[in-house]
Design a protein around this motif. Structure first.
Motif, short mmCIF file in Angstrom:
data_model
loop_
_atom_site.label_atom_id
_atom_site.label_comp_id
_atom_site.label_asym_id
_atom_site.label_seq_id
_atom_site.Cartn_x
_atom_site.Cartn_y
_atom_site.Cartn_z
N ALA A 50 0.84 -1.20 0.00
CA ALA A 50 0.00 0.00 0.00
C ALA A 50 0.87 1.25 0.00
O ALA A 50 0.61 2.21 -0.73
CB ALA A 50 -0.92 -0.01 1.22
N VAL A 53 2.39 1.84 -3.43
CA VAL A 53 1.42 2.34 -4.41
C VAL A 53 1.22 3.85 -4.24
O VAL A 53 1.33 4.62 -5.18
CB VAL A 53 0.07 1.59 -4.25
N TYR A 54 0.97 4.26 -3.02
CA TYR A 54 0.69 5.67 -2.78
C TYR A 54 1.92 6.53 -2.98
O TYR A 54 1.84 7.67 -3.43
CB TYR A 54 0.11 5.88 -1.39
N TYR A 58 1.76 9.69 -5.32
CA TYR A 58 1.78 11.02 -4.69
C TYR A 58 3.17 11.37 -4.22
O TYR A 58 3.39 11.74 -3.07
CB TYR A 58 0.81 11.06 -3.51
N PRO A 135 -2.70 12.16 12.29
CA PRO A 135 -4.02 12.21 11.63
C PRO A 135 -5.12 11.87 12.62
O PRO A 135 -4.98 10.94 13.41
CB PRO A 135 -3.91 11.15 10.54
N ALA A 146 5.57 23.15 -4.10
CA ALA A 146 4.72 22.79 -5.23
C ALA A 146 4.50 21.30 -5.27
O ALA A 146 5.41 20.52 -5.00
CB ALA A 146 5.38 23.26 -6.52
N GLY A 147 3.33 20.92 -5.64
CA GLY A 147 3.04 19.51 -5.82
C GLY A 147 2.61 18.81 -4.55
O GLY A 147 2.23 17.65 -4.58
N VAL A 148 2.66 19.51 -3.42
CA VAL A 148 2.30 18.86 -2.16
C VAL A 148 0.85 19.16 -1.83
O VAL A 148 0.43 20.31 -1.81
CB VAL A 148 3.22 19.38 -1.03
N ASP A 149 0.10 18.12 -1.58
CA ASP A 149 -1.29 18.30 -1.18
C ASP A 149 -1.42 17.78 0.25
O ASP A 149 -1.05 16.64 0.53
CB ASP A 149 -2.19 17.51 -2.13
N ALA A 151 -3.79 16.78 2.11
CA ALA A 151 -4.55 15.55 2.34
C ALA A 151 -3.68 14.33 2.07
O ALA A 151 -3.77 13.31 2.75
CB ALA A 151 -5.78 15.52 1.45
N ARG A 152 -2.81 14.45 1.07
CA ARG A 152 -1.97 13.30 0.74
C ARG A 152 -0.81 13.15 1.70
O ARG A 152 -0.31 12.05 1.92
CB ARG A 152 -1.49 13.42 -0.70
N GLN A 154 -1.23 13.71 4.75
CA GLN A 154 -1.90 13.02 5.85
C GLN A 154 -1.91 11.51 5.60
O GLN A 154 -1.73 10.71 6.51
CB GLN A 154 -3.33 13.54 6.00
N LEU A 155 -2.09 11.14 4.32
CA LEU A 155 -2.07 9.73 3.95
C LEU A 155 -0.72 9.11 4.32
O LEU A 155 -0.64 7.99 4.82
CB LEU A 155 -2.28 9.64 2.44
N VAL A 158 -0.71 8.54 8.01
CA VAL A 158 -1.54 7.39 8.39
C VAL A 158 -0.73 6.12 8.23
O VAL A 158 -0.66 5.27 9.12
CB VAL A 158 -2.82 7.33 7.51
N LEU A 159 -0.10 5.98 7.06
CA LEU A 159 0.68 4.77 6.82
C LEU A 159 1.86 4.70 7.79
O LEU A 159 2.21 3.63 8.29
CB LEU A 159 1.18 4.74 5.37
N ILE B 233 -9.70 8.18 9.78
CA ILE B 233 -8.54 8.53 8.96
C ILE B 233 -8.21 7.27 8.21
O ILE B 233 -8.32 6.19 8.75
CB ILE B 233 -7.34 8.97 9.82
N LEU B 240 -9.31 11.95 0.69
CA LEU B 240 -7.91 12.18 1.05
C LEU B 240 -6.99 11.80 -0.10
O LEU B 240 -5.78 11.82 0.06
CB LEU B 240 -7.53 11.30 2.26
N LEU B 246 -7.72 0.05 -4.30
CA LEU B 246 -6.59 -0.60 -3.64
C LEU B 246 -7.09 -1.62 -2.63
O LEU B 246 -6.53 -2.71 -2.48
CB LEU B 246 -5.72 0.45 -2.94
N GLN C 184 5.44 21.54 -13.02
CA GLN C 184 6.63 22.10 -12.42
C GLN C 184 7.72 21.07 -12.15
O GLN C 184 8.89 21.40 -12.14
CB GLN C 184 6.25 22.78 -11.11
N LYS C 204 -2.85 21.97 -5.36
CA LYS C 204 -1.41 21.99 -5.11
C LYS C 204 -0.72 20.74 -5.63
O LYS C 204 0.51 20.67 -5.64
CB LYS C 204 -1.16 22.10 -3.59
N ALA C 205 -1.49 19.73 -6.01
CA ALA C 205 -0.86 18.46 -6.38
C ALA C 205 -0.08 18.56 -7.68
O ALA C 205 0.98 17.95 -7.83
CB ALA C 205 -1.92 17.38 -6.49
N ILE C 207 1.26 21.50 -10.24
CA ILE C 207 1.38 22.92 -10.58
C ILE C 207 1.95 23.03 -11.99
O ILE C 207 2.95 22.37 -12.30
CB ILE C 207 2.32 23.65 -9.61
#
Lengths: 227, 543, 269
Positions: A50, A53-54, A58, A135, A146-149, A151-152, A154-155, A158-159, B233, B240, B246, C184, C204-205, C207
């Protein structure tokens, strides 16, 4: 449960029912422990899968998450665990020579290392909580990369908590097992001819160490760039 | 064994009468007593799952949802699935028959880890208790497949509790598999090489491998669902960025091999029955043994065929489809070899053999319809319809349950020293066969015509086939009740069985019925291959 | 024994694979319909504004591509008569296509268990002769999807940043749909429905190269129906072929040169 043994010899008190001799019992018990560790590998494997994959999906967010790991504590913990595996191996060697006092000493040091690991882990978790990185307990992180979200990210956390938490649970069980071995060794239960439980607990301990050796780079190290 | 026509007697002391009292049963480490404990628990769960099935089929007699509410119906099919899959099908043949017979077949005094064997039973009972508790206080309605995000975020039922119950059952299964592998590797009697082992051992060995490799993955998948549900969560939450698909991968990675856990031991039983009741060696012994291992290995490579319309890539779908075709080949090899074993054999149509025939026919039908659903184009139409429901019931019920019943009848004299009443047994087998086909064949048609599964109410044009299916279910229910009654009756009033009523060459039959606690008076020495009927014309039926 | 059945199986496998391949590749000029699935109903939106609940009108003899997303759990779009089924997922657009060959009314079922009224999440697909379909289309549309999207584009304030002039703080979206976008981190991505959706909900994911990560997050503010309208609007924005606006900031010369008008592509599910 008595056996019919050769020439009326008294069977070893540790010999269990289905076995004709200690050798067969030892081989079977070791096989059993290896098979059990295989199931543990599959369990952690699912989590690693898991995570992989993430991480692929991300990457920037997971990289950001890695940056919030405490490298110092992680590195010290890694060293602590590796040392504990060394002392465990020395304890097994002592058992193979039938030296009970040495077993107790090495196991005690191993216990010390194991507990140190858990204490440091607890400190690390506490730090994460103070920094609002847990979390579900007021997670609040800000990043303008840039590119950082968030919510992700947080994922990622969690892991992180589930993987290291499951590992810590296994450490706790390992500490319980080592305590049991120490007590039995103190009572003189293990001899040159019979010390298989020490070996098997050693196998378990080394496996849990091995899981950490994979966790540490994957969670802490591989995305650290010089910032 | 001797063919002298004197009345059979029980040995003076055997595993059942060596000790009395509830403690001697609840704290036993004798694999045979543990098998009996499992038999009782598994039978209870089977009938509970059967009650849910009865309610489902009653509701489906009419197109409108008029017997129970939608929510109740959803709970019924969920709990039918959970109870039958995790608490009946997975443990039935391995934990009941395997636990009883396996150590005797290898010539050992007990399993490799007798205390862990008892622990596995307690884990099963605790898991069953927790699950039944969740059922009584309100139930769970996610489907036995627990798809996210419904199970993590939207369901209002006892998901967490049910998952905990299933986790206990999973660990029980892991310990059973561990015991099988260690016992077969290390406790074989002198002279019992791998190639002399009975095929039931090969099947259960392969099953043990699947149990230990697959179960931990579903454990972690369900733990993640439980974590997400409790702490809100989670890693399957789309909001999220989590991927609900998956979960499906992690779930089916175990749950597909799980169906081989259900069917491989059953195939092992059929191998034993076919050879004993045709007095012939199994045709192509090595192929059948290798096929068991091949099924276990290939079974891990096909899980994506449950997800063809779920959003997987074309390339992975192609791979999973071709692998699904390949995994059918070892099963076909087995069916062919059983058939070739029957050819020119001295066939006896006793009840266990009738169940073996039933298995071969119905498993073949179920397996062939598996090829339908493995075909990508066809699966688009029939997946998530009653076609799939019929397919897996043909294998699970037409296959595994029939083999389980055949095994119970075959080894009943060994377990209890009593014969079951042959007339009633044959009648029940016939009723079950007829009832089963009337129940499930119409469901292939329903699925093809487009009736989706898990439907509480359905379009009126589907009613006729549904009524037919329910009628079959009522016949099937009668068929299942009868063995419960006459088997219990036989414990007290059944004819006393000789040590080897079937004249079988199996190692488990070379000791008394019932056996002593440590199985053999002296450790047996094996000098020839399994099923050497041609070398032992003196062995014959004495029952 | 193995040869003969294996040959049959191979034929069936190849045949099945061919059908599956075509199932996953909607034709480029199919009639587009958009829809959302939610507990426990189907909502369809035609590009020129017709909205339907639990019913889908389509013309006979023409390829139809239905792009679907779920608002909550996994559902599945199943029309037995068309031999077509596709799981509908939350947070991800997927497209299923078919070509009806006979006029009539056909069952639509939800085929993935989704809760209490899973068996009530049913409807009808009405296949009509072309003339009847035109009549039906002309009646009662409130304005096309794209025009509704235009209103939302202003309502949410998108217009304040995504412009073609000097004050723009975000890339101009004209001609975006189907174009290759440069991000980016150096990667490129085709701007399809899923990309646009992600850019709105999790900006933001990804850009675009040369721009700042300042777009606010619209997660929780835009529902699925509105999302489809916005996407329809963005799709409708055609690039001015000359692209002459001396006051427009040019964050990336290369990007500007790569703005030819592109055929909108239908994505694989």
């Amino acid at each position: 449960m008595s056996h019919s043994t050769e020439a009326g010899t008294v069977p070893h008190p540790a010999l269990q029912v289905p076995y004709r001799d200690l050798d067969q019992q030892r081989e079977t018990a070791t096989l059993g422990m290896f098979v059990f560790l295989l199931t543990e590998l599959m369990m952690f494997g699912g989590l690693f899968c898991a995570y992989l994959v993430y991480r692929t999906l991300y990457f920037p967010s997971f990289q950001e998450g890695s940056k919030h790991m405490d490298l110092a504590i992680g590195a010290v913990n890694t060293a602590v665990l590796i040392c504990s595996s060394l002392t465990m191996a020395l304890g097994v060697q002592a058992a193979q020579k039938g030296r009970s006092k040495a077993i107790v000493s090495w196991m005690a040091v191993t216990l010390l290392f194991g507990c140190t690991f858990l204490v440091l882990k607890g400190v690390e978790y506490y730090q994460h909580w103070r920094a609002h990185e847990v979390p579900g307990l007021g997670f609040d992180l800000a990043s303008s990369t840039a590119g950082v979200d968030i919510a992700r990210v947080q994922l990622f956390f969690v892991l992180y908590f589930i993987m290291t938490g499951l590992h810590a649970l296994h450490m706790l069980i390992g500490i319980g097992l080592v305590t049991w071995i120490t007590i039995c060794a103190g009572k003189g239960r293990y001899t040159e001819g019979y010390h298989n439980p020490v070996e098997n607990v050693g196998l378990y301990w080394h496996f849990v160490d091995l899981v950490w050796i994979y966790l540490f780079p994957l969670l802490y190290l591989i995305s650290r760039t010089r910032t | 064994m001797s063919a002298a026509p004197t009345a059979a007697v029980h040995p003076r002391e055997h595993y059942l009468n060596v000790d009395y009292g509830i403690r001697s049963w609840l704290l036993t480490t004798d694999h045979k007593r543990i098998a009996i404990l499992y038999m009782i628990s598994v039978t209870v769960m089977f009938f509970i799952g059967g009650i849910f099935a009865t309610l489902i089929r009653l509701e489906l007699m009419t197109p409108a949802g008029d017997l129970v509410t939608s929510d109740t119906y959803n709970k019924l099919f969920t709990m039918h699935g959970i109870v039958m899959v995790f608490f009946f099908l997975i443990p039935s043949v391995p934990a009941v028959i395997g636990n009883f017979v396996l150590p005797m077949m290898v010539g050992a005094r007990d399993m490799a880890f007798p205390k862990i064997n008892l622990l596995s039973w307690y884990l099963y009972v605790i898991g069953a208790g927790i699950t039944l508790y969740c059922i009584t206080i309100g139930g769970v309605d996610t489907g036995w497949t627990f798809y996210t995000p419904f199970s993590t975020t939207y369901s209002n039922t006892y998901v967490f509790g049910s998952i905990v119950g299933i986790l206990f059952a999973g660990f029980s299964s892991i310990f059973t598999g561990l015991n099988f592998i260690a016992t077969i590797h290390k406790l074989r009697a002198p002279g019992l090489t791998w190639r002399r082992m009975q095929l039931f051992l090969w099947s259960n060995y392969a099953t043990g491998v699947i149990m230990i490799l697959g179960t931990p993955v579903v454990a972690i998948a369900l733990i993640l669902v439980a974590v997400e549900r409790v702490w809100h969560i989670g890693i399957f939450n789309p909001a999220l960025g989590g991927d609900p698909v998956l979960f499906q991968h992690l779930f089916w990675f175990y749950s597909h091999p799980a169906v081989y856990i259900m069917v491989l031991p059953a195939m092992g039983v059929v191998s034993e029955l076919v050879t004993t009741f045709s007095r012939k060696r199994v045709f192509g012994y090595e192929f059948v043994a290798a096929a068991s291992i091949a099924i276990a290995v290939f079974g891990f490579l096909v899980w994506g065929h449950h997800m063809f319309v779920a959003g997987i890539s074309l390339y992975s779908a192609l791979l999973f489809s071709i692998m699904s075709y390949l995994v059918a080949i070892p099963s076909a090899v087995k069916v062919f070899n059983w058939t070739a074993t029957l050819y020119k054999g001295a066939i006896s149509y006793r009840t266990p053999m009738l169940y073996a025939f039933g298995f071969i026919g119905l498993f073949t039908m179920g397996g062939l319809t598996g090829l339908f659903v493995a075909a990508l184009g066809v699966d688009i139409h029939v997946t998530d319809t009653y076609f799939v429901v019929a397919h897996f019931h043909y294998i699970m019920v037409g296959g595994t349950v029939m083999a389980y019943l055949g095994a119970i009848h075959y080894w009943w004299p060994k377990m209890f020293g009593r014969m079951y009443p042959e007339g009633w047994a044959k009648l029940s087998a016939g009723i079950i066969f007829i009832g089963f086909n009337v129940t499930f064949f119409p469901q292939f048609l329903l699925g093809y015509l487009g009736m989706p599964r898990r439907y509480h109410a359905y379009a009126p044009e589907f009613q006729v086939l549904n009524v037919m299916s329910t009628a079959g279910a009522s016949i099937l229910a009668v068929g299942y009740m009868l063995p419960l009654i006459y088997l219990l009756w036989s414990l007290r009033y059944g004819e006393i069985a000789p040590a080897n009523p079937w004249g079988s060459t199996g190692l488990e039959w070379q000791t008394t019925s019932p056996p002593p606690t440590h199985n053999f008076e002296e450790t047996p020495v094996v000098t020839e291959e399994a099923y050497a009927y041609d070398k032992h014309p003196e062995m014959e039926f004495v029952a | 024994m193995v040869d003969h059945p294996a040959g049959h199986r191979l034929v069936i496998f190849v045949w099945g694979a061919a059908v599956y391949y075509s199932y996953g590749a909607p034709p480029k000029n199919a009639l587009r319909v958009y829809g959302t699935a939610k507990q426990w109903m189907w909502k369809f939106q035609h590009p020129d504004g017709q909205r339907e609940i639990n019913e889908l009108h389509v013309p006979v003899g023409q390829d139809v591509a239905v792009t679907l997303i779920s608002q909550d759990v996994i559902h599945s779009f199943f029309v037995p008569a068309f031999r077509v089924k596709m799981d509908v997922l939350p947070n991800r657009y997927r497209t299923v296509w078919f070509r009806p060959t006979r006029a009539g009314t056909y069952h639509l079922f939800c085929a993935e268990y989704c809760g209490t009224s899973h068996s009530g999440m049913i409807g009808w697909v009405m296949v009509m002769e072309p003339a009847d379909y035109e009549t039906w289309l002309a009646s009662g549309a409130e304005g096309s999807l794209a025009s509704s999207g235009d209103k939302l584009f202003r309502h949410f304030g998108c217009i304040s940043c995504h412009r073609a002039d000097k004050g723009a703080r975000g890339p101009d979206l004209a001609g975006l749909y189907g174009k290759e976008v440069h991000l980016q981190d150096g990667t490129t991505q085709i701007a399809d429905e899923n990309y646009i959706r992600e850019s709105i909900l999790a900006p933001k994911a990804k850009i675009v190269a040369g721009w700042q990560p300042i777009m606010p997050v619209f997660q929780g503010q835009v529902n699925e129906d509105e999302m489809l309208e916005l996407i329809a609007y963005i799709k409708s924005l055609q690039q001015n072929p000359l692209n002459v606006n001396p006051n427009a900031p040019i964050p990336d010369e290369e990007q500007r040169k790569r703005n030819p008008q592109v055929e909108p592509q239908v994505t694989r599910p």
